[in-house]
Design a protein around this motif. Structure first.
Motif, PDB file in Angstrom:
ATOM      1  N   GLY B  21       0.821  -1.206   0.000  1.00 35.31           N
ATOM      2  CA  GLY B  21       0.000   0.000   0.000  1.00 35.31           C
ATOM      3  C   GLY B  21       0.852   1.252   0.000  1.00 35.31           C
ATOM      4  O   GLY B  21       2.072   1.216   0.085  1.00 35.31           O
ATOM      5  N   GLU B  22       0.157   2.399  -0.120  1.00 33.30           N
ATOM      6  CA  GLU B  22       0.855   3.668  -0.032  1.00 33.30           C
ATOM      7  C   GLU B  22       0.835   4.134   1.414  1.00 33.30           C
ATOM      8  O   GLU B  22      -0.053   3.772   2.186  1.00 33.30           O
ATOM      9  N   PRO B  23       1.775   4.970   1.784  1.00 30.32           N
ATOM     10  CA  PRO B  23       1.724   5.539   3.135  1.00 30.32           C
ATOM     11  C   PRO B  23       0.463   6.382   3.310  1.00 30.32           C
ATOM     12  O   PRO B  23      -0.109   6.871   2.334  1.00 30.32           O
ATOM     13  N   ALA B  24       0.043   6.538   4.567  1.00 29.00           N
ATOM     14  CA  ALA B  24      -1.242   7.192   4.837  1.00 29.00           C
ATOM     15  C   ALA B  24      -1.300   8.592   4.245  1.00 29.00           C
ATOM     16  O   ALA B  24      -2.317   8.996   3.690  1.00 29.00           O
ATOM     17  N   TRP B  25      -0.189   9.325   4.345  1.00 34.29           N
ATOM     18  CA  TRP B  25      -0.248  10.704   3.840  1.00 34.29           C
ATOM     19  C   TRP B  25      -0.502  10.747   2.350  1.00 34.29           C
ATOM     20  O   TRP B  25      -1.266  11.548   1.833  1.00 34.29           O
ATOM     21  N   ALA B  26       0.114   9.787   1.630  1.00 31.05           N
ATOM     22  CA  ALA B  26      -0.074   9.748   0.183  1.00 31.05           C
ATOM     23  C   ALA B  26      -1.506   9.379  -0.144  1.00 31.05           C
ATOM     24  O   ALA B  26      -2.128   9.942  -1.048  1.00 31.05           O
ATOM     25  N   ARG B  27      -2.017   8.417   0.612  1.00 32.59           N
ATOM     26  CA  ARG B  27      -3.388   7.983   0.389  1.00 32.59           C
ATOM     27  C   ARG B  27      -4.348   9.155   0.583  1.00 32.59           C
ATOM     28  O   ARG B  27      -5.206   9.422  -0.248  1.00 32.59           O
ATOM     29  N   ASN B  28      -4.160   9.844   1.694  1.00 26.03           N
ATOM     30  CA  ASN B  28      -5.066  10.949   1.992  1.00 26.03           C
ATOM     31  C   ASN B  28      -4.932  12.066   0.964  1.00 26.03           C
ATOM     32  O   ASN B  28      -5.924  12.689   0.581  1.00 26.03           O
ATOM     33  N   LEU B  29      -3.715  12.286   0.525  1.00 23.66           N
ATOM     34  CA  LEU B  29      -3.501  13.331  -0.475  1.00 23.66           C
ATOM     35  C   LEU B  29      -4.229  12.981  -1.779  1.00 23.66           C
ATOM     36  O   LEU B  29      -4.917  13.826  -2.373  1.00 23.66           O
ATOM     37  N   LEU B  30      -4.098  11.712  -2.195  1.00 20.95           N
ATOM     38  CA  LEU B  30      -4.751  11.304  -3.442  1.00 20.95           C
ATOM     39  C   LEU B  30      -6.268  11.382  -3.322  1.00 20.95           C
ATOM     40  O   LEU B  30      -6.956  11.850  -4.230  1.00 20.95           O
ATOM     41  N   ILE B  31      -6.782  10.921  -2.170  1.00 16.80           N
ATOM     42  CA  ILE B  31      -8.235  11.007  -1.972  1.00 16.80           C
ATOM     43  C   ILE B  31      -8.666  12.462  -2.018  1.00 16.80           C
ATOM     44  O   ILE B  31      -9.649  12.823  -2.681  1.00 16.80           O
ATOM     45  N   ALA B  32      -7.908  13.338  -1.352  1.00 12.60           N
ATOM     46  CA  ALA B  32      -8.266  14.753  -1.333  1.00 12.60           C
ATOM     47  C   ALA B  32      -8.228  15.344  -2.740  1.00 12.60           C
ATOM     48  O   ALA B  32      -9.142  16.076  -3.138  1.00 12.60           O
ATOM     49  N   LEU B  33      -7.204  14.988  -3.497  1.00 11.46           N
ATOM     50  CA  LEU B  33      -7.104  15.494  -4.872  1.00 11.46           C
ATOM     51  C   LEU B  33      -8.283  15.023  -5.724  1.00 11.46           C
ATOM     52  O   LEU B  33      -8.922  15.816  -6.426  1.00 11.46           O
ATOM     53  N   GLY B  34      -8.542  13.737  -5.648  1.00 15.78           N
ATOM     54  CA  GLY B  34      -9.624  13.161  -6.459  1.00 15.78           C
ATOM     55  C   GLY B  34     -10.967  13.755  -6.094  1.00 15.78           C
ATOM     56  O   GLY B  34     -11.719  14.208  -6.958  1.00 15.78           O
ATOM     57  N   LEU B  35     -11.254  13.778  -4.804  1.00 15.49           N
ATOM     58  CA  LEU B  35     -12.551  14.297  -4.374  1.00 15.49           C
ATOM     59  C   LEU B  35     -12.644  15.792  -4.626  1.00 15.49           C
ATOM     60  O   LEU B  35     -13.695  16.308  -5.001  1.00 15.49           O
ATOM     61  N   GLY B  36     -11.545  16.496  -4.413  1.00 18.17           N
ATOM     62  CA  GLY B  36     -11.534  17.935  -4.663  1.00 18.17           C
ATOM     63  C   GLY B  36     -11.846  18.235  -6.120  1.00 18.17           C
ATOM     64  O   GLY B  36     -12.654  19.118  -6.428  1.00 18.17           O
ATOM     65  N   PHE B  37     -11.234  17.474  -6.993  1.00 17.41           N
ATOM     66  CA  PHE B  37     -11.458  17.665  -8.425  1.00 17.41           C
ATOM     67  C   PHE B  37     -12.926  17.422  -8.778  1.00 17.41           C
ATOM     68  O   PHE B  37     -13.554  18.199  -9.490  1.00 17.41           O
ATOM     69  N   ILE B  38     -13.460  16.317  -8.232  1.00 18.24           N
ATOM     70  CA  ILE B  38     -14.863  16.003  -8.515  1.00 18.24           C
ATOM     71  C   ILE B  38     -15.776  17.071  -7.921  1.00 18.24           C
ATOM     72  O   ILE B  38     -16.749  17.504  -8.537  1.00 18.24           O
ATOM     73  N   GLY B  39     -15.424  17.519  -6.726  1.00 14.58           N
ATOM     74  CA  GLY B  39     -16.236  18.568  -6.085  1.00 14.58           C
ATOM     75  C   GLY B  39     -16.240  19.829  -6.924  1.00 14.58           C
ATOM     76  O   GLY B  39     -17.293  20.420  -7.177  1.00 14.58           O
ATOM     77  N   LEU B  40     -15.068  20.225  -7.361  1.00 15.47           N
ATOM     78  CA  LEU B  40     -14.948  21.486  -8.102  1.00 15.47           C
ATOM     79  C   LEU B  40     -15.626  21.406  -9.467  1.00 15.47           C
ATOM     80  O   LEU B  40     -16.344  22.313  -9.880  1.00 15.47           O
TER      81      LEU B  40
ATOM     82  N   LEU C 105     -21.419   9.514  -9.333  1.00 15.43           N
ATOM     83  CA  LEU C 105     -21.389  10.915  -9.759  1.00 15.43           C
ATOM     84  C   LEU C 105     -20.439  11.146 -10.938  1.00 15.43           C
ATOM     85  O   LEU C 105     -20.610  12.096 -11.707  1.00 15.43           O
ATOM     86  N   VAL C 106     -19.454  10.269 -11.063  1.00 17.72           N
ATOM     87  CA  VAL C 106     -18.480  10.438 -12.145  1.00 17.72           C
ATOM     88  C   VAL C 106     -19.183  10.470 -13.503  1.00 17.72           C
ATOM     89  O   VAL C 106     -18.733  11.134 -14.430  1.00 17.72           O
ATOM     90  N   ASP C 107     -20.312   9.777 -13.593  1.00 17.34           N
ATOM     91  CA  ASP C 107     -21.029   9.743 -14.869  1.00 17.34           C
ATOM     92  C   ASP C 107     -21.902  10.961 -15.102  1.00 17.34           C
ATOM     93  O   ASP C 107     -22.572  11.045 -16.133  1.00 17.34           O
ATOM     94  N   LEU C 108     -21.910  11.901 -14.162  1.00 11.81           N
ATOM     95  CA  LEU C 108     -22.774  13.078 -14.311  1.00 11.81           C
ATOM     96  C   LEU C 108     -22.614  13.764 -15.670  1.00 11.81           C
ATOM     97  O   LEU C 108     -23.616  14.073 -16.320  1.00 11.81           O
ATOM     98  N   PRO C 109     -21.396  13.987 -16.147  1.00 14.29           N
ATOM     99  CA  PRO C 109     -21.274  14.666 -17.444  1.00 14.29           C
ATOM    100  C   PRO C 109     -21.900  13.895 -18.598  1.00 14.29           C
ATOM    101  O   PRO C 109     -22.277  14.494 -19.597  1.00 14.29           O
ATOM    102  N   PHE C 110     -22.013  12.561 -18.455  1.00 16.17           N
ATOM    103  CA  PHE C 110     -22.715  11.796 -19.482  1.00 16.17           C
ATOM    104  C   PHE C 110     -24.212  12.069 -19.422  1.00 16.17           C
ATOM    105  O   PHE C 110     -24.899  12.045 -20.433  1.00 16.17           O
ATOM    106  N   ALA C 111     -24.713  12.257 -18.215  1.00 15.57           N
ATOM    107  CA  ALA C 111     -26.160  12.323 -18.023  1.00 15.57           C
ATOM    108  C   ALA C 111     -26.699  13.750 -18.054  1.00 15.57           C
ATOM    109  O   ALA C 111     -27.837  13.980 -18.415  1.00 15.57           O
ATOM    110  N   LEU C 112     -25.875  14.705 -17.647  1.00 20.67           N
ATOM    111  CA  LEU C 112     -26.355  16.084 -17.557  1.00 20.67           C
ATOM    112  C   LEU C 112     -26.366  16.720 -18.943  1.00 20.67           C
ATOM    113  O   LEU C 112     -25.349  16.706 -19.635  1.00 20.67           O
ATOM    114  N   PRO C 113     -27.519  17.252 -19.364  1.00 20.88           N
ATOM    115  CA  PRO C 113     -27.548  17.911 -20.670  1.00 20.88           C
ATOM    116  C   PRO C 113     -26.468  18.978 -20.761  1.00 20.88           C
ATOM    117  O   PRO C 113     -26.219  19.711 -19.804  1.00 20.88           O
TER     118      PRO C 113
END
Lengths: 381, 293, 279
Positions: B21-40, C105-113
């Motif tokens: 596995g990855e160290p905890a800090w790396a894991r948390n960083l990746l999760i934060a990046l991924g979720l942040g990107f999706i959030g934004l 949610l990742v599929d949202l851009p596929f589904a959202l007009p």
């Protein structure tokens, strides 16, 4: 229903899957189509069943030519290799399917369908499982559902494609006996395909050995085991040791000595291969005439027959089967020096491979007139 | 397109994950990046739609929806989807039957052709019909002479929608039916069923969830299509304006509450589609082509 | 033997009925809905002649639009390749609350007009929007600039990368990583030398899909782009504008140019992938 297969040929593009197959299947017979994968056995079965059309040739069921007749008109009970159960239907509905899809005039009443399905489920010992789905059954149970479903339409012939292929060894044995019993009880002409020689030899009335789209030999299990018609049949039916040799004046000449092979008296001289079954090898502890010196390299004494492996001087390994008392009498150990001799050998000229189109069963009987011996035990690795 | 994540393996099991596995800090960083990107990029726009729509209160929201033009746009969108989706459903099933259950030369070429509409810009999807049926198109003069209107009318919108949703059902069914093979159908035929009985009793029940999945996706696209429809519609309010086009008109008129109110309906459609799609994947994932590889 | 048969074309196929009518219907429907219209697209610019075609697609405005469409798509696809891989990795390898929700949610851009995405992104990134307001003091303008085009295309392209990488990552045999670790590789070495090469083909495919989608994208872009000729006007919009001027051949010429460039780019990516696989 007797079946007659005449000059059936099947091509896929340039590939010839079946060459001019001729075969007659008698009423009530249980016939095995035996061969390695790619031998054409499944194609032949599917053609007889109407799942595939032959390129040429005809198939007569009790005298009627079936080629061109649709699958549903043929009334053939077909048990698929992977059962092909309808996964969205219960066991009951699977078995009832063939009755429900009949034309209205022929379709039995609902109560009659129920009665017949229950009778069939009892027959295959699945009475309590009618409400289950195929995914909730074991392999052996699925197999029996497939059988009951095929029997429900009152088939003229029953065809099974690798019926035990997907089952584990123990279930396979049980089902085999049970199927044989069922066959004898119902007297239905049945054809099954298998790549397992033990299965074919144990279950069938007659065995058809196939190789590369041709029939190598047809005969009763006893006969084909004892009198393989070709090198291929010999190798395919059970364990065998191969020895390079030469035929000279009707005798097989080995590196270690000479064996007379009377059945090869008329075979011309030339390089040949001798086949010797593991239980046809005699073992001596002292020097013996015309025997080959070898060293015991492995002994497995589990089971009624002991398996002994010896290494010849050139390093080649030879398998031998000995009755256990014999093993004890010889007091063999790994490393013991022994002398071995073939009690019986079958020699095939290297260039005299069977030619296509011959009537194999006749050739099998004609060329090899070995005196009858008691049925040999079988084992295979 | 979606792939169900088989969750259990993901949580780091103590014994093996320690080794690889990855160290905890790396894991948390990746999760934060991924979720942040999706959030934004995904969540924020979605939230913005509803906030903007309700920015003047629920009363203004409902009033914005309750205008004749908006209602006409909703009706047209439903009508177009009600024609386009069944057309492609029938095509998808029939094409999949031919492609998945039989072998013939040129099969893969056919599959490529079916996928074509996915690789064409939506604007081009509309353009092609203008080139055929527009006033200066191949059949334009004939259509004018016979007083048939396709472009800038409902038939054009339907055609463009059929084009952009063309592959959905077929593309889901072909791999599914290929994987299911032909043994069950052969069994049915050998048991005496005719072709129709085999299709209705054996094939269709086996593909029903895949079919629903394809219909769901093509419906979402049919109702939400903008580019292709925009080119052929003519933007006649109350007549050839679908919901996505109506969003544009209202937006360009600076009627933001109205635009976002209609947009919020479409966003709800998207959310419902996603929920149903996820449910299908979770519940019947093994009976869908998309979730198996 | 049956397996063998599968690889050969069969003229007289299986016992299943309906092949002829089904194939006939499918071909007819396909021809009417897809092939004939696309033929019209390809043939229409012919009336311009070759020099006319070249003249249309080398107009400065057309060139600028093509450059923007392809440039912004490349940048957006690259951003998605990086973040899409991170999202796929996080979804496959880690567990955290709400994971299934995020996955769906990742599929949202596929589904959202796309129009909805367009107005929403514009509202966020406009100078007075939630994000635009934060960026303005930094001198960054997103809405109504080429940067806005990139933002919209990032939104549209994300699921393509995630959904192509995710299954490959899922099927990746973890024993291989354990083997790498047991042979003394550090985690970083394992990722770079073992995992990345395994998912690179999928990543390239996802990149290509996002790219292709971005080039043609219209709805989500036109709201946020501002559509200033020569600056933030995308190629699909130019098609619409030409159509509004009844310049059918010109519109078709731009369309053919777009498809040709996309085709060449995808071909290069395909070759790249093949080359990668060959190694």
């Amino acid at each position: 229903m007797n079946i007659e297969i005449k000059d059936i040929q099947k091509r896929f593009g340039d590939f010839v899957a079946l060459h001019q197959i001729n075969l007659a299947i008698a009423q009530g017979e249980l016939l095995a189509l035996l061969g390695p994968s790619g031998s054409g056995k499944t194609t032949l079965l599917r053609i007889i069943a109407g799942l595939e059309q032959p390129t040429s040739g005809s198939i007569l069921f009790g005298g009627d030519d079936l080629v061109g007749q649709s699958l549903r008109e043929r009334k053939i009970g077909f048990v698929f290799q992977h059962y092909a159960l309808f996964r969205h239907m219960t066991v009951f509905e699977n078995v009832a399917f063939g009755l429900r899809v009949k034309r209205r005039a022929e379709r039995p009443a609902e109560a009659e369908i129920g009665k017949r399905v229950r009778r069939l489920l009892d027959l295959v010992q699945l009475g309590p499982f009618g409400g289950r789905y195929p995914s909730q059954l074991s392999g052996g149970q699925r197999q029996r559902v497939a059988l009951a479903r095929a029997l429900a339409i009152g088939p003229r012939v029953l065809m099974l494609d690798e019926p035990f292929g997907a089952l584990d060894a123990k279930v396979r044995k049980e089902l085999r006996r049970w199927l044989r019993g069922l066959h004898d009880e119902m007297g239905l002409t049945s054809v099954f395909v298998t790549h397992d020689q033990e299965e074919a030899l144990e279950l069938a009335d007659r065995v058809v050995i196939m190789n590369q789209g041709r029939i190598e030999q047809i005969g009763s299990p006893d006969y084909v085991y004892e009198h393989p018609a070709s090198a291929f049949a010999y190798e395919f039916l059970g364990n065998v040791n191969r020895f390079e040799c030469a035929i000279r004046n009707g005798q097989a000449v080995f590196a270690g000595g000479t064996i007379s092979v009377p059945e090869n008296a008329n075979t011309g001289d030339g390089p040949a291969i001798a086949y010797v079954r593991p239980h046809d090898i005699e073992v001596f502890t002292g020097p013996t005439a015309a025997a080959l010196a070898a060293t015991v390299s492995y002994i497995s004494a589990a089971g009624p027959l002991a398996k002994v492996e010896v290494a010849a001087a050139d390093g080649r390994l030879i398998e031998i089967e000995l009755a256990r008392p014999m093993l004890r009498a010889l007091a063999l150990k790994v490393g013991s020096l022994v002398h071995i001799r073939a009690r019986k050998a079958r020699v095939f000229r290297r260039d005299a491979e069977p030619s296509p189109g011959e009537t194999h069963s006749i050739r099998g009987e004609g060329r090899y007139s070995e005196p009858a011996t008691p049925p040999a035990p079988m084992w295979h690795i | 397109m979606a792939t169900e994540t088989k969750a259990p393996a993901a949580s780091p099991a103590p014994a093996t994950a320690a080794a690889i596995g990855e160290p905890a800090w790396a894991r948390n960083l990746l999760i934060a990046l991924g979720l942040g990107f999706i959030g934004l990029f995904l969540v924020l726009p979605l939230v913005a739609v509803f906030i903007e729509a309700l920015s003047n209160g629920i009363g203004a929201y409902l009033a914005a929806l309750h205008t004749p033009d908006t209602l006409a746009a909703i009706r047209l969108t439903l009508l177009v989807a009600a024609i386009a989706v069944p057309c492609n459903l029938v095509f998808g099933v029939i094409a999949a039957w031919a492609i998945a259950k039989f072998e013939f030369t040129g099969r893969s070429v056919l599959i490529t052709f079916i996928d074509l509409p996915f690789s064409v810009s939506p604007v081009i999807s509309g353009l092609v019909y203008v080139l055929l049926f527009g006033a200066h198109g191949w059949f334009g003069p004939w259509l004018v002479a016979n007083n048939v209107q396709i472009i800038f009318a409902v038939p054009g919108i339907v055609l463009a929608t059929i084009f952009v949703t063309f592959p959905f059902v077929a593309r889901e069914l072909i791999p599914l039916m290929q994987e299911q093979g032909t043994e069950e159908e052969e069994a049915a035929l050998s048991l005496g069923a005719n072709g129709w009985q085999t299709f209705w009793r054996v094939t269709l029940p086996n593909i029903k969830w895949g079919l629903l999945y394809g219909v769901l996706l093509s419906n979402a696209r049919a109702m939400g299509e903008f580019g292709a429809v925009s080119v052929v519609s003519g933007h006649i309010r109350g007549l050839t304006n679908t919901m996505p086009l109506h969003v544009e008109i209202l937006y360009n008129e600076y009627n933001f509450v109205g635009a976002f109110a209609v947009a919020s309906l479409l966003a709800l459609l998207a959310l419902v589609t996603l929920v149903l799609k996820s449910l299908l994947e979770w519940r019947f994932g093994h009976e869908l082509a998309v979730t198996r590889h | 033997m049956r397996v063998f048969a599968r690889f050969l074309p069969r003229r007289a196929p299986s016992v299943l009925p309906g092949f002829g009518p089904a194939l006939g219907f499918a071909l007819a429907y396909l021809s009417i809905i897809v092939l004939m219209p696309l033929a019209a697209l390809v043939l229409r610019p012919a009336e311009l002649g070759f020099s006319g075609f070249v003249a249309v697609v080398t107009q400065p405005r057309v060139l600028a639009a093509l450059r923007l469409s392809f440039g912004a798509s490349l940048i957006a696809a690259a951003i998605n390749a990086v973040f899409g891989m991170i999202v796929a990795w996080v979804l496959v390898r880690y567990s955290f609350p709400g994971k299934r929700l995020v996955d769906a949610l990742v599929d949202l851009p596929f589904a959202l007009p796309t129009a909805v995405a367009g107005v929403a992104l514009t509202a966020l990134y406009a100078p007075n929007g939630w994000i635009g307001r934060l960026l303005q003091p930094l001198g960054i303008e997103v809405a109504f600039t080429p940067l806005g085009v990139v933002v919209a295309l990032v939104f549209i392209g994300l699921p393509f990368v995630v959904r192509t990488v995710q299954p490959v990552l899922q099927d990746l045999d973890r024993e291989v990583e354990e083997a790498a670790a047991s042979l003394g590789a550090s985690r970083w070495q394992t990722i770079v030398r073992v995992i990345l090469p395994a998912i690179l083909p999928a990543l390239l495919t996802g990149f290509a899909l996002a790219l292709a989608r971005g080039v043609g994208e219209y709805g989500s872009v036109i709201f946020i782009a501002g559509n200033m000729p020569l600056v933030s006007e995308i190629a699909p919009l130019l098609i619409v504008i030409k159509l509004e001027q009844y310049d059918y051949a010109g519109a078709a010429a731009v369309g053919v140019a777009m498809l040709s460039i996309s085709f060449v780019m995808l071909l290069i990516l395909n070759l790249l992938q093949r080359w990668h696989r060959g190694h």
